[in-house]
Design a protein around this motif. Sequence first.
Motif, PDB file in Angstrom:
ATOM      1  N   MET A  93      28.913  49.984  67.885  1.00 26.67           N
ATOM      2  CA  MET A  93      28.468  51.001  68.729  1.00 26.67           C
ATOM      3  C   MET A  93      27.236  51.707  67.868  1.00 26.67           C
ATOM      4  O   MET A  93      27.348  52.201  67.060  1.00 26.67           O
ATOM      5  CB  MET A  93      29.607  52.038  69.027  1.00 26.67           C
ATOM      6  CG  MET A  93      30.461  51.121  69.964  1.00 26.67           C
ATOM      7  SD  MET A  93      32.051  52.255  70.256  1.00 26.67           S
ATOM      8  CE  MET A  93      31.339  53.409  71.338  1.00 26.67           C
ATOM      9  N   GLU A  97      25.277  54.307  72.122  1.00 21.63           N
ATOM     10  CA  GLU A  97      26.479  53.925  72.762  1.00 21.63           C
ATOM     11  C   GLU A  97      27.661  55.011  72.315  1.00 21.63           C
ATOM     12  O   GLU A  97      28.666  55.553  72.953  1.00 21.63           O
ATOM     13  CB  GLU A  97      27.120  52.401  72.102  1.00 21.63           C
ATOM     14  CG  GLU A  97      26.469  51.610  72.807  1.00 21.63           C
ATOM     15  CD  GLU A  97      25.210  51.011  71.981  1.00 21.63           C
ATOM     16  OE1 GLU A  97      25.023  51.544  71.040  1.00 21.63           O
ATOM     17  OE2 GLU A  97      24.588  50.129  72.527  1.00 21.63           O
ATOM     18  N   ARG A 100      27.179  58.115  74.522  1.00 21.35           N
ATOM     19  CA  ARG A 100      27.662  57.825  75.664  1.00 21.35           C
ATOM     20  C   ARG A 100      29.410  58.082  75.620  1.00 21.35           C
ATOM     21  O   ARG A 100      29.998  58.464  76.434  1.00 21.35           O
ATOM     22  CB  ARG A 100      27.436  56.363  76.391  1.00 21.35           C
ATOM     23  CG  ARG A 100      25.747  56.360  76.726  1.00 21.35           C
ATOM     24  CD  ARG A 100      25.610  55.237  77.653  1.00 21.35           C
ATOM     25  NE  ARG A 100      25.513  54.061  76.905  1.00 21.35           N
ATOM     26  CZ  ARG A 100      24.538  53.342  76.453  1.00 21.35           C
ATOM     27  NH1 ARG A 100      23.279  54.180  76.364  1.00 21.35           N
ATOM     28  NH2 ARG A 100      24.721  52.405  75.908  1.00 21.35           N
ATOM     29  N   MET A 147      29.689  49.739  78.984  1.00 21.91           N
ATOM     30  CA  MET A 147      29.210  51.174  78.673  1.00 21.91           C
ATOM     31  C   MET A 147      28.144  50.596  77.653  1.00 21.91           C
ATOM     32  O   MET A 147      26.837  51.159  77.766  1.00 21.91           O
ATOM     33  CB  MET A 147      29.926  52.019  77.863  1.00 21.91           C
ATOM     34  CG  MET A 147      29.550  53.246  77.463  1.00 21.91           C
ATOM     35  SD  MET A 147      30.609  54.282  76.242  1.00 21.91           S
ATOM     36  CE  MET A 147      30.186  53.313  74.902  1.00 21.91           C
ATOM     37  N   LYS A 148      28.289  49.581  76.872  1.00 21.16           N
ATOM     38  CA  LYS A 148      27.092  49.197  75.821  1.00 21.16           C
ATOM     39  C   LYS A 148      26.089  48.588  76.642  1.00 21.16           C
ATOM     40  O   LYS A 148      24.941  48.806  76.437  1.00 21.16           O
ATOM     41  CB  LYS A 148      27.943  48.393  75.029  1.00 21.16           C
ATOM     42  CG  LYS A 148      26.961  47.881  73.736  1.00 21.16           C
ATOM     43  CD  LYS A 148      27.752  46.947  72.775  1.00 21.16           C
ATOM     44  CE  LYS A 148      26.749  46.257  71.768  1.00 21.16           C
ATOM     45  NZ  LYS A 148      26.996  46.777  70.187  1.00 21.16           N
ATOM     46  N   ARG A 149      26.355  47.793  77.668  1.00 18.75           N
ATOM     47  CA  ARG A 149      25.412  46.837  78.277  1.00 18.75           C
ATOM     48  C   ARG A 149      25.701  46.757  79.585  1.00 18.75           C
ATOM     49  O   ARG A 149      26.652  45.880  80.002  1.00 18.75           O
ATOM     50  CB  ARG A 149      25.085  45.635  77.652  1.00 18.75           C
ATOM     51  CG  ARG A 149      24.053  44.776  78.232  1.00 18.75           C
ATOM     52  CD  ARG A 149      24.006  43.299  77.348  1.00 18.75           C
ATOM     53  NE  ARG A 149      22.858  42.720  78.028  1.00 18.75           N
ATOM     54  CZ  ARG A 149      21.843  42.213  77.365  1.00 18.75           C
ATOM     55  NH1 ARG A 149      21.914  42.259  75.986  1.00 18.75           N
ATOM     56  NH2 ARG A 149      20.745  41.434  77.716  1.00 18.75           N
TER      57      ARG A 149
END
Length: 155
Positions: A93, A97, A100, A147-149
Motif C-alpha cells: 500500500m 492507498e 484511503r 480500494m487499491k485499484r
Amino acid sequence: MRETTLSLPQIGDRMSERAAPPLDVALREWIGPAGFARWSELRAWIDEFYPGVFVPDWLYGGKNRGWTLRYKKTKALTTLVPEFRRLSAIVVMGRAERERFEERRYAWRPELVTLYDNARTYVDGKWLTLPVSDGSDLQDVKDLLLMKRPPVSNV
C-alpha cells in the motif's frame, strides 16, 4: 547405524523446490483443499474484475522465500504466497492507498486494522501480509484490492 532425520514441513513453510513453478496438483496438496479453494477463488476473482490487465508471474525467491505468484502491471496489485497448510496475500500500500485505508479505518474488520498497524512501512509503501484462512480474510483481500485499484469494468 546412522540415524537419518526426516524434515517434515511446518505450517507456513514455503514451496522451495526450484526446478519449476508448482502445478495446481502440488499447490492443492501443499496448502490443503480449503486453502486451494480460496487460492482458486481469488485468482478467478482477479481475472473477473481485472480482465486482461494482469498476467500472473511466478517468482522464485530462493530457498527461504520459495515460490510466489505476483499480479503486476506497472505497480503490483498483489502477490499470492502458497505456504504449507496456509495461503497468504501480500498487498503493498503506497501513500494514496494508506490515506484511503485511514479514511475508512473504522469500517474495516478489527483483525485487518491490527495487521495494517503492525505491518512495516518501507520507502515503496506498507507491506501488508494477510493470511487467508477463511471467507472473511478472503473478503478483506478483495476489498483492499478494490480500494487499491478500481475494477476494469462494471462487474
